[in-house]
Design an enzyme around this catalytic site. Structure first.
Site, PDB file in Angstrom:
ATOM      1  CG  ASP A  13      -1.973   1.071   1.158  1.00 28.06           C
ATOM      2  OD1 ASP A  13      -1.653   2.188   0.717  1.00 28.06           O
ATOM      3  OD2 ASP A  13      -3.124   0.792   1.547  1.00 28.06           O
ATOM      4  CB  THR A  29      -7.715  13.226 -14.858  1.00 29.88           C
ATOM      5  OG1 THR A  29      -8.938  13.647 -15.443  1.00 29.88           O
ATOM      6  CG2 THR A  29      -7.569  13.931 -13.529  1.00 29.88           C
ATOM      7  CB  SER A  59     -15.102  15.124  -8.450  1.00 27.95           C
ATOM      8  OG  SER A  59     -13.886  14.541  -8.873  1.00 27.95           O
ATOM      9  CE1 TYR A 114      -8.932  10.374 -10.022  1.00 30.46           C
ATOM     10  CE2 TYR A 114     -10.555  11.400 -11.460  1.00 30.46           C
ATOM     11  CZ  TYR A 114      -9.374  10.723 -11.287  1.00 30.46           C
ATOM     12  OH  TYR A 114      -8.612  10.401 -12.380  1.00 30.46           O
ATOM     13  CG  HIS A 115     -11.666  15.418 -11.534  1.00 31.89           C
ATOM     14  ND1 HIS A 115     -12.971  15.001 -11.448  1.00 31.89           N
ATOM     15  CD2 HIS A 115     -11.171  14.835 -12.649  1.00 31.89           C
ATOM     16  CE1 HIS A 115     -13.248  14.212 -12.477  1.00 31.89           C
ATOM     17  NE2 HIS A 115     -12.174  14.090 -13.211  1.00 31.89           N
ATOM     18  CE  LYS A 138      -5.487  10.859 -10.742  1.00 36.56           C
ATOM     19  NZ  LYS A 138      -4.384   9.923 -10.937  1.00 36.56           N
TER      20      LYS A 138
END
Ligand code: NAD
Length: 397
Positions: free
Chosen positions: A74, A145, A187, A189-190, A193
């Protein structure tokens, strides 16, 4: 080269590992298998039947004669083990896919937001600081992304990572600057990034790490030349409302004659790339490494843009199914234009697979073939971006 593929059990990581192994590289997969645990949490499974990672590696050895080693680790939670592993392996290149990658999953609840930030930011930062500490001069290629740019329409093409701007200094002189394109994540998540980008910028400038960041579009398709070599090498295919990307969800909806679920007006324009082109781009990026002291090299890894409702219409025509317009669970512009520069990979020789040539094949050879594995109740997207939107989300067309 000895190449570490972090997140090599995932949708992009597995075909990339096979592609690089097939080119003769010594490939090592590192993964904590969290993606498989998330399937268990959500009560879903890949449309395609996936074997364990150990079994996949065994079949690959049988088919190709090449060895891929799997290491259970991990990145976010086991810093000391990561450092030790790197010190022992001393890879020449590292491909970093190992993050929680679904925007809807990252917005599901406060717990999912916290998990996504902890996992993604720590994974990336642990890796960077371990590289400095172990003095390994590996080329780090990260999968970022297109979503970091945001989707505001400014009527200009999105450049590859940097924006040339002119500012006026205190003496009134015009000065040129190239800055990271301002991020506008849509979001949690974004957002992680976007944070990754700052981490890369810092470690490239402070420690001379050699980093390439690939701002990837939505990946579609399932198989590559290498995953197609044996049924048990098949790639994963996420179709559920959280992990299934828009195009792959339309494909399985078409296969089971479920109305294609378009959110809002379907006027959102997005960037796409086929999985076979993803693995090719990574090969090209590996061959074009930056030097120590260079700024982070950024490529836009996408090959075409489409409006969501045009995609739905295209697939509905091919498969003869309906379209259902549902309230949008996301907080985003109803309509946007998207013009993207991808000159970097085109100059390196990328010859993209186009949607209109590959789509029907996907419907027939993947979506329809495995349609019996689809659980219809997991098809709709139920994660809402805000508490207000949650009250309006419609789960079924
Ligand atoms: P995926 O979820 O299928 O694969 C990610 C892999 O990383 C999984 O196998 C997971 O178990 C592993 N992982 C996650 N956290 C980890 C940790 N802390 N330690 C070790 N392993 C960990 O995702 P994917 O679709 O293959 O995407 C790979 C990368 O590409 C992601 O970073 C994603 O943001 C990026 N990307 C994907 C797409 C897409 O359409 N799939 C588009 C743009 C960018």
């Amino acid at each position: 080269m000895r190449i570490a593929v972090l997140g090599g059990d995932g949708f992009c990581g597995w075909p990339t590992s096979l592609h690089l192994s097939n080119l003769g590289h010594d490939v090592h997969i590192v993964d904590n298998l969290s993606r498989r645990w998330i399937d268990t949490e959500l009560g879903v499974q890949s449309l395609t039947p996936m074997d364990s990672i150990q079994e996949r590696c065994r079949i690959w050895r049988q088919v190709s004669g090449n060895e891929i080693e799997f290491h259970l680790l991990d990145l976010a939670k086991e810093y000391q083990r990561l450092k030790q592993w790197l010190a022992e392996m001393r890879p020449d290149a590292i491909i970093h896919f190992a993050e929680q990658r679904a925007a809807p999953y990252s917005m599901k609840s406060d717990r999912h937001k916290v998990y996504t930030v902890d996992n993604n930011v720590n994974a990336t930062h642990n890796l960077l600081t371990a590289l400095v500490e172990t003095e390994i001069d590996a080329h780090l290629v990260h999968l970022g992304t297109m979503g970091v740019y945001g989707y505001s329409s400014v009527g200009a093409a999105i450049p590859e990572g940097y924006l040339d701007v002119e500012i006026t200094n205190l003496e009134g002189e015009k000065k040129g600057l190239d800055i990271l394109y301002p991020t506008k994540p849509g979001s949690v998540y974004h957002m992680t990034k976007s944070l990754d980008q700052i981490l890369f910028q810092f470690y490239a400038q402070n420690d001379g790490l050699r980093v390439t960041d690939l701002h990837q579009g939505i990946v579609w398709g399932t198989n590559t030349d290498q995953t197609a070599r044996h049924e048990q090498l098949i790639n994963r295919f996420d179709y559920d409302g959280d992990y299934g990307t828009v195009l792959n969800r339309f494909l399985i909806q078409a296969a089971i004659k479920y109305p294609l679920t378009v959110h809002g007006t379907g006027g959102q324009t997005r960037a796409f790339i086929h999985i076979q082109d993803t693995v090719r781009c990574i090969e090209l990026a590996l061959g074009d490494a930056p030097e120590a002291g260079d700024r982070v090299k950024i490529f836009n890894q996408m090959t075409e843009t489409h409006r969501v409702r045009d995609l739905a219409e295209m697939i509905a025509r091919m498969a003869g199914c309906e379209i259902a317009f549902l309230p949008n669970p996301r907080k985003e512009a109803a309509e946007n234009e998207l013009i993207v520069k991808n000159d970097g990979f085109m100059a390196l020789g990328l010859d993209p697979i186009k949607l209109e040539t590959g789509l029907l094949d996907e419907i027939v050879h993947v979506a329809e073939k495995y349609a019996h594995r689809i659980d219809r109740k997991h098809v709709p997207c139920v994660s809402a971006w805000t508490k207000d939107i949650a009250k309006r989300v419609v789960h079924d067309p």
